[in-house]
Design an enzyme around this catalytic site. Structure first.
Site, short mmCIF file in Angstrom:
data_model
loop_
_atom_site.label_atom_id
_atom_site.label_comp_id
_atom_site.label_asym_id
_atom_site.label_seq_id
_atom_site.Cartn_x
_atom_site.Cartn_y
_atom_site.Cartn_z
N CYS A 2 2.22 2.87 0.59
CA CYS A 2 1.20 3.79 1.05
C CYS A 2 0.94 4.85 0.03
O CYS A 2 0.76 4.55 -1.11
CB CYS A 2 1.59 4.32 2.39
SG CYS A 2 1.89 2.91 3.41
N ARG A 27 -5.26 3.17 3.03
CA ARG A 27 -4.24 2.18 2.74
C ARG A 27 -3.43 1.82 3.97
O ARG A 27 -2.68 0.86 3.93
CB ARG A 27 -3.33 2.70 1.64
CG ARG A 27 -4.09 2.94 0.35
CD ARG A 27 -3.26 3.69 -0.63
NE ARG A 27 -2.31 2.84 -1.28
CZ ARG A 27 -2.46 2.35 -2.50
NH1 ARG A 27 -3.54 2.62 -3.18
NH2 ARG A 27 -1.56 1.59 -3.05
N ASN A 100 7.49 5.27 -2.39
CA ASN A 100 6.80 4.08 -1.90
C ASN A 100 7.62 2.87 -2.31
O ASN A 100 8.07 2.80 -3.45
CB ASN A 100 5.41 3.94 -2.53
CG ASN A 100 4.40 4.82 -1.86
OD1 ASN A 100 4.68 5.43 -0.83
ND2 ASN A 100 3.23 4.90 -2.46
N1 GLU Z 1 10.83 2.24 2.49
C1 GLU Z 1 10.38 3.55 2.73
C2 GLU Z 1 10.42 3.91 4.21
O1 GLU Z 1 10.45 3.07 5.06
C3 GLU Z 1 9.01 3.82 2.12
C4 GLU Z 1 7.90 3.08 2.78
C5 GLU Z 1 6.54 3.32 2.12
O2 GLU Z 1 6.26 2.70 1.05
O3 GLU Z 1 5.73 4.07 2.69
O4 GLU Z 1 10.44 5.05 4.54
#
Ligand code: GLU
Length: 610
Positions: A2, A27, A100
């Site tokens: 995101c 997004r 992200n």
């Molecule tokens: N893996 C992270 C989460 O779950 C980041 C997810 C993202 O890319 O927004 O918080």
């Protein structure tokens, strides 16, 4: 997956961060947050589940201020959608991070960090980044060194931005697998996961490369590659229109983007298609040599891009005399496959950052493909940088999560690739002339097709209370039926399946009744008579059909069949033209159902995680 936005300036950056998040909303995300270092050098944070507007309202009620800050829209991968899991994450009150992607080894890191005395207050993988950086800061004062040491411990994909209360003059960013772009201002600098977020404040960008770690202050940017060597990366002036984030008077981005298709297809053809065909150099400087040797094409893509690849297979084998396979990236990358001699690996992606497609390209290089070509909409993206050849679709920024104009410009590019490969493989003269002529007529035919909008809006009323639907096509219209079904699923949440209509009698005919609308795409091509037999099979079982047909195909509306006539087009471009009414149908069904058209539930625009 995101959005990330960061800023370091003299002024208060909170409104810049919020505007950036708003511009990344397309997004898809489930929560949002902001953290700043305030005038007293303390970390302040506000996070909310739901929309950026809810975060903005919370900030209006309880303002925070600071000239160094980071912000995030989260698409949860690890840990539920809760405020505690929303970013930025803190380690004590010293370090704040946004991230992200996915830290795959987060569980073992969590155990190690717990043993070091760190306390976890979320279920995310991201929180390990904050604690790991703080752990490294115990043995160095430099935030840069701490982040460089920390990222060596992470497996997986990340784009991350770190701020440290005790290093208030800089933020440190790291990229591996998730895109990050530095925006250069005057006495202020920015970071974002997509340049679109920063267009209101700058048009000068540096794209970070895989493994880069950068230290960004108000006046300086220092970038280090994965071996720790300081490197210079080129500065690009953005060509994206400043108002790319506006709806231009349309109710939704998706509708605007559907209506932009004649223009963007024209742009994609302009200066590339001449009266006699295409110059292979439109695919890159090395293209004349490389394309001349191609005997086989392996296409890899996901989602809508996979459907454009499937359509291209019909064109490449029919007209360019090269064999072609098409595969979903997430399948290709995890199975053993064979590389045909003189094979070109073609990847297709709107964003150029689709994680599975990028991994498939990297695997393809190891497997020994002769060369790689990407069909992509974002200059400077990972696929473009890592492929030998690139064809840029000139669709402009696509904001609606459900892809429309990226798809039709991809198809336009793939038909030009058919012309280029055909030149080296004995394409028949009349086929060459037919494709060139049809492509020249395409923008006008798309315009004529959009004139049917009113009819399709009325038609949508008949679908809104249905729970299931079937889409049928044959030959190069089969992938168009698949794309039509995907659009309906994505934005109206109606279950839709596509079948090659010759397959009906092998199973799906059992589903036909008057509650299962059947949508048929029927241009006037060599398979028309076969398709008509399939239509009769549905009629005989009491099915209700909606047929998008060429006038000359002579379908008549009656009690069980509604016919929507499309302009007459050469069959080679019919897949592109017939896509438009299916996009419009999904759009208007979604409007009646009242769904969130531009940001459908559970979906994200640029799928940068596996
Ligand atoms: N893996 C992270 C989460 O779950 C980041 C997810 C993202 O890319 O927004 O918080």
């Amino acid at each position: 997956m995101c959005g990330i936005v960061g800023a370091i300036a003299e002024r208060n950056v909170v409104s810049i961060l919020l505007e950036g998040l708003k511009r990344l909303e397309y997004r898809g995300y489930d929560s949002a947050g902001v953290a700043v270092l305030d005038a007293q050098g303390q970390l302040q944070r506000v996070r909310r589940t739901g929309k950026v507007q809810e975060l903005a309202d919370a900030l209006a009620d309880n303002p925070i201020k600071g000239s160094t800050g980071i912000a995030h829209t989260r698409w949860a991968t690890h840990g539920g959608v809760t405020e505690a899991n929303a970013h930025p994450h803190f380690s004590t009150a010293r370090v704040a991070v946004v991230h992200n992607g996915i830290i795959e080894n987060y569980q073992s890191l969590r155990e190690q960090l717990r043993a070091e005395g760190f306390h976890f207050s979320s279920d995310t993988d991201t929180e390990t980044i904050a604690h790991q950086v703080e752990l490294e800061l115990k043995s160095t004062d430099s935030l840069l060194t701490a982040v460089q040491r920390a990222v060596k411990k992470f497996h997986g994909a990340y784009g991350t931005v770190v701020i440290d209360q005790q290093n208030p003059d800089s933020m440190v960013v790291a990229r591996s697998g998730s895109p990050l772009v530095i925006g250069l201002g005057i006495d202020e600098n920015f970071i974002a996961s997509d340049q679109l977020a920063l267009l209101p404040v700058t048009r000068r960008f540096i794209f970070l490369e895989e493994g880069d770690v950068a230290r960004i202050s108000r006046t300086e940017v220092h970038i280090f590659d994965q071996d720790g060597n300081e490197v210079l990366r080129p500065v690009h002036d953005s060509e994206i229109e400043h108002d790319a984030g506006d709806k231009g008077g349309y109710r939704h981005y998706m509708l605007k983007e559907i209506h932009e298709q004649p223009t963007v297809v024209r742009n994609t053809l302009q200066d590339r298609l001449t009266q006699s065909g295409v110059d292979p150099r439109i695919f890159g400087a090395l293209a004349p040599d490389l394309l001349a040797k191609v005997k086989h094409v392996q296409i890899i893509a996901c989602g809508t891009s996979y459907h454009s690849g499937m359509t291209a297979r019909y064109w490449l084998e029919q007209y360019a005399n090269v064999s072609c396979n098409v595969e979903i990236a997430s399948e290709f990358r995890y199975r053993k496959s064979f590389v045909h001699p003189n094979s070109l690996l073609v990847t297709i992606s709107q964003s150029g950052e689709t994680a599975d497609t990028l991994a498939a390209l990297r695997l393809g290089k190891e497997l020994g493909y002769m060369a790689s070509l990407t069909i992509c909409n974002v200059p400077g993206s990972s696929l473009v940088r890592e492929s030998d050849l690139a064809f840029m679709t000139l669709a402009g920024a696509e904001i609606g999560v459900a892809s429309t104009k990226a798809f039709t410009t991809q198809l336009t590019g793939l038909l030009m690739l058919t012309l280029a490969l055909g030149q080296f493989n004995g394409m028949a003269d009349n086929d060459q002339q037919k494709i060139v002529g049809a492509l020249h007529s395409l923008p006008a035919k798309l315009e004529e097709t959009l004139a049917l909008t009113g009819n399709i809006e009325k038609l949508a009323e008949e679908f809104a209370d249905k729970h299931h639907s079937l889409f049928l096509g044959r030959g190069d219209q089969y992938p168009i039926a698949m794309e039509g079904a995907l659009k309906l699923k994505e934005i109206s949440y109606i279950h839709a399946e596509a079948y090659a209509s010759g397959e009906l009698k092998h199973g799906p005919l059992a589903l036909i009744d008057d509650e299962m609308p059947v949508i048929v795409v029927a241009p006037n091509n060599e398979l028309l008579e076969k398709l008509k037999s399939n239509v009769e099979e549905v009629r005989a079982r009491g099915g209700i059909m909606y047929v998008f047909a060429d006038k000359d195909a002579r379908f008549e509306s009656d009690a069980t069949m509604r016919v929507i006539n499309l302009p007459h087009v050469d069959s080679v471009i019919a897949p592109i033209v017939y896509t438009l009414p299916l996009q419009l149908l999904s759009y208007y069904v979604a409007i009646i159902k009242g769904t969130d058209v531009d940001q459908p539930r559970n979906l994200a625009k640029s799928v940068t995680v596996e």
